[in-house]
Design a protein around this motif. Structure first.
Motif, PDB file in Angstrom:
ATOM      1  N   SER A   1       0.829  -1.201   0.000  1.00 20.95           N
ATOM      2  CA  SER A   1       0.000   0.000   0.000  1.00 20.95           C
ATOM      3  C   SER A   1       0.870   1.261   0.000  1.00 20.95           C
ATOM      4  N   HIS A   2       1.942   1.241   0.766  1.00 26.13           N
ATOM      5  CA  HIS A   2       2.866   2.378   0.824  1.00 26.13           C
ATOM      6  C   HIS A   2       3.495   2.642  -0.548  1.00 26.13           C
ATOM      7  N   VAL A   3       3.978   1.576  -1.177  1.00 29.69           N
ATOM      8  CA  VAL A   3       4.621   1.719  -2.491  1.00 29.69           C
ATOM      9  C   VAL A   3       3.617   2.225  -3.514  1.00 29.69           C
ATOM     10  N   ARG A   4       2.442   1.668  -3.488  1.00 31.58           N
ATOM     11  CA  ARG A   4       1.404   2.068  -4.450  1.00 31.58           C
ATOM     12  C   ARG A   4       1.041   3.548  -4.276  1.00 31.58           C
ATOM     13  N   MET A   5       0.900   3.978  -3.023  1.00 31.46           N
ATOM     14  CA  MET A   5       0.577   5.384  -2.768  1.00 31.46           C
ATOM     15  C   MET A   5       1.729   6.282  -3.205  1.00 31.46           C
ATOM     16  N   SER A   6       2.963   5.880  -2.943  1.00 24.53           N
ATOM     17  CA  SER A   6       4.125   6.666  -3.378  1.00 24.53           C
ATOM     18  C   SER A   6       4.136   6.830  -4.887  1.00 24.53           C
ATOM     19  N   MET A   7       3.833   5.741  -5.592  1.00 26.26           N
ATOM     20  CA  MET A   7       3.815   5.803  -7.060  1.00 26.26           C
ATOM     21  C   MET A   7       2.688   6.699  -7.554  1.00 26.26           C
ATOM     22  N   MET A   8       1.529   6.624  -6.892  1.00 34.31           N
ATOM     23  CA  MET A   8       0.402   7.457  -7.309  1.00 34.31           C
ATOM     24  C   MET A   8       0.697   8.937  -7.069  1.00 34.31           C
ATOM     25  N   LEU A   9       1.406   9.257  -5.982  1.00 34.64           N
ATOM     26  CA  LEU A   9       1.750  10.649  -5.711  1.00 34.64           C
ATOM     27  C   LEU A   9       2.746  11.183  -6.733  1.00 34.64           C
ATOM     28  N   ARG A  10       3.610  10.306  -7.216  1.00 36.71           N
ATOM     29  CA  ARG A  10       4.569  10.721  -8.248  1.00 36.71           C
ATOM     30  C   ARG A  10       3.901  10.849  -9.606  1.00 36.71           C
ATOM     31  N   ASN A  11       2.895  10.048  -9.837  1.00 38.72           N
ATOM     32  CA  ASN A  11       2.182  10.076 -11.118  1.00 38.72           C
ATOM     33  C   ASN A  11       0.700  10.236 -10.828  1.00 38.72           C
ATOM     34  N   ARG A  12       0.266  11.459 -10.686  1.00 36.64           N
ATOM     35  CA  ARG A  12      -1.120  11.737 -10.278  1.00 36.64           C
ATOM     36  C   ARG A  12      -2.152  11.267 -11.294  1.00 36.64           C
ATOM     37  N   ASN A  13      -1.726  10.957 -12.521  1.00 34.09           N
ATOM     38  CA  ASN A  13      -2.658  10.473 -13.534  1.00 34.09           C
ATOM     39  C   ASN A  13      -2.853   8.956 -13.477  1.00 34.09           C
TER      40      ASN A  13
ATOM     41  N   GLU B   1      14.017   5.247   0.636  1.00 31.61           N
ATOM     42  CA  GLU B   1      12.638   5.298   1.151  1.00 31.61           C
ATOM     43  C   GLU B   1      12.000   3.911   1.158  1.00 31.61           C
ATOM     44  N   PHE B   2      12.204   3.152   0.081  1.00 29.11           N
ATOM     45  CA  PHE B   2      11.567   1.845  -0.012  1.00 29.11           C
ATOM     46  C   PHE B   2      12.242   0.822   0.899  1.00 29.11           C
ATOM     47  N   ARG B   3      13.548   0.891   1.023  1.00 30.87           N
ATOM     48  CA  ARG B   3      14.253  -0.016   1.949  1.00 30.87           C
ATOM     49  C   ARG B   3      13.785   0.223   3.386  1.00 30.87           C
ATOM     50  N   ARG B   4      13.667   1.480   3.758  1.00 32.32           N
ATOM     51  CA  ARG B   4      13.225   1.815   5.115  1.00 32.32           C
ATOM     52  C   ARG B   4      11.787   1.338   5.344  1.00 32.32           C
ATOM     53  N   ALA B   5      10.937   1.545   4.365  1.00 32.31           N
ATOM     54  CA  ALA B   5       9.526   1.168   4.510  1.00 32.31           C
ATOM     55  C   ALA B   5       9.318  -0.343   4.473  1.00 32.31           C
TER      56      ALA B   5
END
Length: 196
Positions: A41-53, A77-81
């Motif tokens: 969920s964290h990774v998916r949200m990070s990707m969506m914030l980078r690509n709002r479309n 960021e991803f290693r920490r998460a």
């Protein structure tokens, strides 16, 4: 419900004049979920914030790259998460080496969990957690669900090799979540037994 835009560090200043410590002034809630579901969920949200479309229903994530920190997932960021993220928050000193899950770290994490008035897991213990939410706060689980977005992508299953790799980075988190699930089940059962 606390709105995200009210939960800034600057906004927290409104609690600065409390005459008693936080833990004694408020009912506190800790909501946990399985380490893999949380990380996905964290990774998916990070990707969506980078690509709002990005379409919420589309899945543009390479799970193997995500677990092995390749391609788009090389950043710190991803290693920490991905490594005992819950335990890092419960035991701040643990952040320096979040893959070193010792008995002492686990003991501190469990002690931190036990400071919360309510500990819930709406993902693995939905019925019990919703019961505790209603008993403790008078909030029906249906109302809680209505305030959450229903278009979430289903978390993909990990194959045995990737599951082993991911679990090796989340030994403490997996044990803390297991403790939470046991606690949720035990308290919900006791409250139900005493309500009749």
């Amino acid at each position: 419900w606390t709105r995200r835009n009210e939960s800034t560090f600057a906004g927290m200043g409104r609690f600065g004049e409390l005459s008693s410590p936080f833990w004694e002034s408020y009912k506190s809630i800790l909501i946990v979920r399985d380490a893999w579901e949380r990380y996905f969920s964290h990774v998916r949200m990070s990707m969506m914030l980078r690509n709002r479309n990005m379409n919420l229903s589309e899945d543009h994530i390479d799970v193997e790259d995500m677990v092995m920190f390749r391609g788009d997932f090389r950043q710190k960021e991803f290693r920490r998460a991905a490594s005992n993220f819950l335990t890092q928050h419960l035991v701040p000193d643990f952040r320096r080496n979040p893959t070193n899950c010792t008995a002492e770290v686990l003991e501190k994490a469990i002690a931190a969990v036990d400071r919360f008035s309510y500990v819930l897991n709406f993902f693995a213990m939905a019925e019990e957690s919703s019961y505790l939410l209603e008993v403790g706060f008078g909030i029906r689980f249906a109302e809680f669900r209505e305030n959450r977005h229903n278009g979430r992508a289903k978390t993909p299953e990990l194959n045995p090799r990737l599951r082993k790799a991911f679990d090796s980075m989340n030994e403490c988190d997996n044990l803390v979540v297991a403790y939470v699930n046991e606690r949720v089940g035990r308290i919900a059962s006791c409250l139900r037994d005493n309500s009749y």
